[in-house]
Design a protein around this motif. Structure first.
Motif, PDB file in Angstrom:
ATOM      1  N   PHE A   1      19.050 -29.486   5.838  1.00  0.00           N
ATOM      2  CA  PHE A   1      18.230 -28.362   6.284  1.00  0.00           C
ATOM      3  C   PHE A   1      17.958 -28.424   7.781  1.00  0.00           C
ATOM      4  O   PHE A   1      17.904 -27.397   8.445  1.00  0.00           O
ATOM      5  N   SER A   2      17.782 -29.613   8.321  1.00  0.00           N
ATOM      6  CA  SER A   2      17.508 -29.720   9.754  1.00  0.00           C
ATOM      7  C   SER A   2      18.726 -29.303  10.571  1.00  0.00           C
ATOM      8  O   SER A   2      18.586 -28.812  11.690  1.00  0.00           O
TER       9      SER A   2
ATOM     10  N   ILE B   1      18.955 -25.108  10.368  1.00  0.00           N
ATOM     11  CA  ILE B   1      17.957 -24.218  10.966  1.00  0.00           C
ATOM     12  C   ILE B   1      18.419 -23.759  12.343  1.00  0.00           C
ATOM     13  O   ILE B   1      19.235 -24.419  12.980  1.00  0.00           O
ATOM     14  N   PRO B   2      17.935 -22.613  12.799  1.00  0.00           N
ATOM     15  CA  PRO B   2      18.325 -22.138  14.140  1.00  0.00           C
ATOM     16  C   PRO B   2      17.962 -23.159  15.215  1.00  0.00           C
ATOM     17  O   PRO B   2      16.886 -23.731  15.213  1.00  0.00           O
TER      18      PRO B   2
ATOM     19  N   GLY C   1      19.740 -25.877  15.521  1.00  0.00           N
ATOM     20  CA  GLY C   1      20.333 -27.132  15.086  1.00  0.00           C
ATOM     21  C   GLY C   1      21.786 -27.230  15.528  1.00  0.00           C
ATOM     22  O   GLY C   1      22.345 -26.340  16.165  1.00  0.00           O
TER      23      GLY C   1
END
Length: 92
Positions: free
Chosen positions: A73-74, A77-78, A80
């Motif tokens: 998820f990390s 995300i925008p 990343g």
């Protein structure tokens, strides 16, 4: 530990310090020692316990899965790495 308190005695141009060290009884360290010794004493019993073995195994595997999901998820995300990589490829 020791508590060191410096005191300034500036009566002339030179500065002199007087240092006093005091020691206090630390209950937290004694509590940690007692807990550590207790864990060492019961370690053989816990290590041979089958329910404890499976409980620890499930807990560690759940924690590892949570770390993997958090990592994925990390990156998604925008801001990343995945976003940077796709904008770099799309910009070419």
């Amino acid at each position: 530990g020791y508590l060191i308190t410096p005191r300034c005695r500036a009566r002339t141009n030179s500065i002199k310090y007087a240092v006093r060290a005091t020691s206090a009884f630390q209950q937290k360290l004694v509590a940690r020692l007692v807990i550590g010794v207790a864990l060492l004493v019961i370690a053989p019993t816990v290590a041979s316990s089958v329910p404890c073995f499976y409980t620890v195994a499930m807990t560690l595997s759940t924690f590892a899965l949570a770390l993997i999901v958090l990592h994925r998820f990390s990156r998604a995300i925008p801001g990343g790495r995945m976003v940077k990589r796709t904008t770099a490829v799309g910009g070419l």
